[in-house]
Design an enzyme around this catalytic site. Structure first.
Site, mmCIF file in Angstrom:
data_model
loop_
_atom_site.group_PDB
_atom_site.id
_atom_site.type_symbol
_atom_site.label_atom_id
_atom_site.label_comp_id
_atom_site.label_asym_id
_atom_site.label_seq_id
_atom_site.Cartn_x
_atom_site.Cartn_y
_atom_site.Cartn_z
ATOM 1 N N PHE A 28 0.924 -1.310 0.068
ATOM 2 C CA PHE A 28 0.109 -0.096 -0.007
ATOM 3 C C PHE A 28 0.802 1.159 -0.051
ATOM 4 C CE2 PHE A 28 -2.942 -3.006 1.644
ATOM 5 C CZ PHE A 28 -4.308 -2.609 1.069
ATOM 6 N N ASP A 29 0.568 2.036 -0.844
ATOM 7 C CA ASP A 29 1.060 3.674 -0.723
ATOM 8 C C ASP A 29 0.285 4.168 0.546
ATOM 9 O OD1 ASP A 29 2.345 5.991 -1.711
ATOM 10 O OD2 ASP A 29 0.240 6.685 -2.395
ATOM 11 N N LEU A 30 0.856 5.331 1.029
ATOM 12 C CA LEU A 30 0.308 6.090 2.075
ATOM 13 C C LEU A 30 -0.582 7.174 1.595
ATOM 14 C CD1 LEU A 30 0.170 6.196 5.388
ATOM 15 C CD2 LEU A 30 2.237 7.613 4.995
ATOM 16 N N ASP A 31 -0.072 8.170 1.213
ATOM 17 C CA ASP A 31 -0.709 9.354 0.936
ATOM 18 C C ASP A 31 -1.480 9.308 -0.172
ATOM 19 O OD1 ASP A 31 0.879 10.738 2.920
ATOM 20 O OD2 ASP A 31 2.393 11.419 1.374
ATOM 21 N N ILE A 37 -0.752 -1.198 -4.655
ATOM 22 C CA ILE A 37 -2.156 -0.228 -4.604
ATOM 23 C C ILE A 37 -1.535 1.041 -4.221
ATOM 24 C CG2 ILE A 37 -4.071 -0.086 -3.341
ATOM 25 C CD1 ILE A 37 -3.457 -3.298 -2.443
#
Length: 218
Positions: free
Chosen positions: A12-15, A172
């Site tokens: 997973f990406d964060l922002d 993602i």
């Protein structure tokens, strides 16, 4: 292309993927730019700081030299480290989706261009850290900030090379950088419409999947 449900290892990406981080990023960029007398900046320009490495943003958006961009990055972090990182919120449906993914036996990881030191603080603050087996981000000097390098770092540190080769990993994220970085590592990417990218951006960069809500990952 295999169905979404077949991927067992999810990066997973964060922002723009886990958290709505625009306010803190934009305020930090505004603070840094004001140090150079740049004060009348459109919100649409400041939003472009969300996703790419900071060095790239200062150079590409404002024509800063590499040295000046690094200096501006330090100014940015003066604000971000104290206030900006918590001017942030978790997207609706993320917590519930992560809970269900874990219950299905999925292995969850974070791969972000944000420095790890800040990423971990954000995940702890918003009670998301316990969902993830490993959190990978940029180093504080951003020598490892390009998304492809971050993804490779997570694969290596979590010992997932065999899983990568067997097509079990899915990235993602919400921007073209996630798609490009994943594809450089021969990993498919699922693009998120609730973040800061657009359908057009995802089409242009060859997203393997596009979803409009976190629950679609289930």
């Amino acid at each position: 292309m295999k169905p979404l449900s077949s991927y067992k290892y999810l990066f997973f990406d964060l922002d723009g993927t886990l958290t709505e981080s625009a306010p803190g990023i934009m305020n930090s960029a505004r603070y840094a730019l004001s140090s150079y007398g740049i004060t009348d900046v459109l919100d649409s320009t400041l939003r472009k700081f969300i996703g790419p490495p900071l060095m790239d943003s200062f150079q590409e958006l404002f024509g800063f030299s590499s040295e000046k961009a690094r200096e501006a990055m330090k100014k940015y972090r003066e604000y971000f480290a104290e206030k900006g990182l918590f001017e942030n919120s978790v997207y609706e449906g993320i917590r519930e989706t992560l809970t269900l993914l874990k219950s299905q036996g999925k292995h969850l990881f974070v791969a972000t261009s944000k420095p790890e030191i800040y990423t971990n603080r954000i995940l702890e603050k918003f009670d998301l850290a316990h969902f993830f087996e490993f959190v990978g981000g940029a180093d504080i000097e951003e020598t490892r900030s390009e998304k492809a390098k971050v993804i490779r770092y997570v694969v290596d540190e979590a010992c997932l090379e065999e899983e990568r080769q067997n097509g079990l990993i899915l990235m993602i994220g919400d921007r073209k950088h996630d798609i490009i970085g994943a594809h450089k590592n021969k990993i498919p990417c699922c693009a998120c419409l609730w973040g800061y990218g657009s359908q057009e951006e995802f089409n242009e960069n060859g997203a393997d999947f596009v979803i409009s809500a976190p629950q679609e990952l289930l």
